[in-house]
Scaffold this active site. Structure first.
Site, PDB file in Angstrom:
ATOM      1  N   LYS A  21       0.836  -1.189   0.000  1.00  7.01           N
ATOM      2  CA  LYS A  21       0.000   0.000   0.000  1.00  7.01           C
ATOM      3  C   LYS A  21       0.880   1.251   0.000  1.00  7.01           C
ATOM      4  O   LYS A  21       1.871   1.322   0.709  1.00  7.01           O
ATOM      5  CB  LYS A  21      -0.901  -0.008   1.231  1.00  7.01           C
ATOM      6  CG  LYS A  21      -1.848  -1.186   1.243  1.00  7.01           C
ATOM      7  CD  LYS A  21      -2.555  -1.299   2.572  1.00  7.01           C
ATOM      8  CE  LYS A  21      -3.389  -2.567   2.596  1.00  7.01           C
ATOM      9  NZ  LYS A  21      -3.935  -2.819   3.930  1.00  7.01           N
ATOM     10  N   GLU A  59     -10.812  -7.147   5.400  1.00  3.60           N
ATOM     11  CA  GLU A  59     -10.466  -6.639   4.069  1.00  3.60           C
ATOM     12  C   GLU A  59     -11.370  -7.224   2.995  1.00  3.60           C
ATOM     13  O   GLU A  59     -11.671  -8.418   2.999  1.00  3.60           O
ATOM     14  CB  GLU A  59      -9.006  -6.956   3.747  1.00  3.60           C
ATOM     15  CG  GLU A  59      -8.043  -6.179   4.612  1.00  3.60           C
ATOM     16  CD  GLU A  59      -6.619  -6.229   4.104  1.00  3.60           C
ATOM     17  OE1 GLU A  59      -6.386  -6.706   2.969  1.00  3.60           O
ATOM     18  OE2 GLU A  59      -5.737  -5.772   4.846  1.00  3.60           O
ATOM     19  N   GLU A  73      -9.747 -11.203   3.553  1.00  5.15           N
ATOM     20  CA  GLU A  73      -9.141 -11.723   4.777  1.00  5.15           C
ATOM     21  C   GLU A  73      -9.453 -10.799   5.940  1.00  5.15           C
ATOM     22  O   GLU A  73      -9.937  -9.690   5.755  1.00  5.15           O
ATOM     23  CB  GLU A  73      -7.616 -11.820   4.637  1.00  5.15           C
ATOM     24  CG  GLU A  73      -6.945 -10.457   4.491  1.00  5.15           C
ATOM     25  CD  GLU A  73      -5.426 -10.534   4.325  1.00  5.15           C
ATOM     26  OE1 GLU A  73      -4.877 -11.650   4.415  1.00  5.15           O
ATOM     27  OE2 GLU A  73      -4.815  -9.484   4.114  1.00  5.15           O
ATOM     28  N   ASN A  75      -7.380  -9.146   9.186  1.00  3.25           N
ATOM     29  CA  ASN A  75      -6.119  -8.917   9.885  1.00  3.25           C
ATOM     30  C   ASN A  75      -6.447  -8.678  11.351  1.00  3.25           C
ATOM     31  O   ASN A  75      -7.098  -7.688  11.689  1.00  3.25           O
ATOM     32  CB  ASN A  75      -5.380  -7.714   9.300  1.00  3.25           C
ATOM     33  CG  ASN A  75      -4.838  -8.032   7.931  1.00  3.25           C
ATOM     34  OD1 ASN A  75      -3.996  -8.909   7.795  1.00  3.25           O
ATOM     35  ND2 ASN A  75      -5.339  -7.341   6.922  1.00  3.25           N
ATOM     36  N   ARG A  77      -5.101  -7.513  13.944  1.00  7.04           N
ATOM     37  CA  ARG A  77      -4.102  -6.657  14.558  1.00  7.04           C
ATOM     38  C   ARG A  77      -4.348  -5.224  14.108  1.00  7.04           C
ATOM     39  O   ARG A  77      -5.115  -4.974  13.178  1.00  7.04           O
ATOM     40  CB  ARG A  77      -2.696  -7.074  14.133  1.00  7.04           C
ATOM     41  CG  ARG A  77      -2.520  -7.024  12.610  1.00  7.04           C
ATOM     42  CD  ARG A  77      -1.143  -7.451  12.155  1.00  7.04           C
ATOM     43  NE  ARG A  77      -1.094  -7.744  10.753  1.00  7.04           N
ATOM     44  CZ  ARG A  77      -1.088  -6.859   9.768  1.00  7.04           C
ATOM     45  NH1 ARG A  77      -1.163  -5.574  10.023  1.00  7.04           N
ATOM     46  NH2 ARG A  77      -1.018  -7.249   8.517  1.00  7.04           N
ATOM     47  N   VAL A  80      -0.741  -0.713   9.839  1.00 13.69           N
ATOM     48  CA  VAL A  80       0.063   0.497   9.649  1.00 13.69           C
ATOM     49  C   VAL A  80      -0.827   1.700   9.317  1.00 13.69           C
ATOM     50  O   VAL A  80      -0.551   2.822   9.732  1.00 13.69           O
ATOM     51  CB  VAL A  80       1.107   0.270   8.524  1.00 13.69           C
ATOM     52  CG1 VAL A  80       1.812   1.549   8.149  1.00 13.69           C
ATOM     53  CG2 VAL A  80       2.107  -0.795   8.949  1.00 13.69           C
TER      54      VAL A  80
END
Length: 181
Positions: A21, A59, A73, A75, A77, A80
């Site tokens: 990204k 996502e 998917e 994530n 966590r 960023v």
């Protein structure tokens, strides 16, 4: 079941290079209100179904031709690009993640979360465009951080810093927030 599951809107990460990204923004400039609601409902339903407890990102990929979106998917966590969500929602995601980890209940309801304005994050990378944007270590000759209202810079750079060749090429995240895109 009494579990609180909240969403903070969506982020768009269309601008990528080599599956990394480069620019992230919230809210997405291409979604309709109905698509936005559908994505949020799908993400919340997924988290409820798997009984997920923590901060995370669900996502999806969006098909411009059909206007449909598809799950990719989750994530589990903080990512960023979380500052764009923080800036448009006014919620400190790291603080909330620590509260959840400490066993505390969320103090917000979905109705209290208001998405305000637009935020864009640009990842600043130490790369050489003449070598296909390959990572490029070196010494920072002159560094002057941007600032001002609605500006956030996450970095460790300073004048004289030697960028090592051992890690990811990202050296900073520049995030800006305003009333609109």
């Amino acid at each position: 079941d009494g579990t609180t599951v909240l969403h903070l809107g969506e982020r768009d990460c269309t601008a990528q290079r080599r599956h990394q990204k480069l620019i992230e923004e919230s809210p997405s400039p291409v979604l309709t209100a109905d698509q936005r609601e559908g994505l949020a409902a799908a993400a919340v339903a997924l988290c409820r179904e798997v009984e997920y407890v923590n901060a995370g990102t669900v996502e999806f990929v969006y098909d411009n031709a059909s206007g449909e979106y598809y799950f990719i998917e989750m994530n589990t966590r903080i990512q960023v690009e979380h500052p764009v969500s923080e800036m448009v929602s006014g919620i400190d995601l790291i603080k909330e993640q620590l509260r959840i980890a400490g066993g505390q209940a969320l103090e917000l309801s979905q109705d209290e979360i208001v998405i305000d304005g637009h935020a864009i994050e640009c990842r600043i990378n130490a790369e050489n465009p003449d070598q296909g944007f390959a990572p490029h270590p070196g010494t920072v000759v002159n560094f002057r951080a941007p600032g001002g209202f609605g500006v956030r810079l996450d970095t460790h750079l300073e004048t004289g810093y030697r960028i090592p060749p051992y890690y990811d090429s990202m050296v900073a995240k520049f995030v800006s927030h305003g009333t609109d895109r």
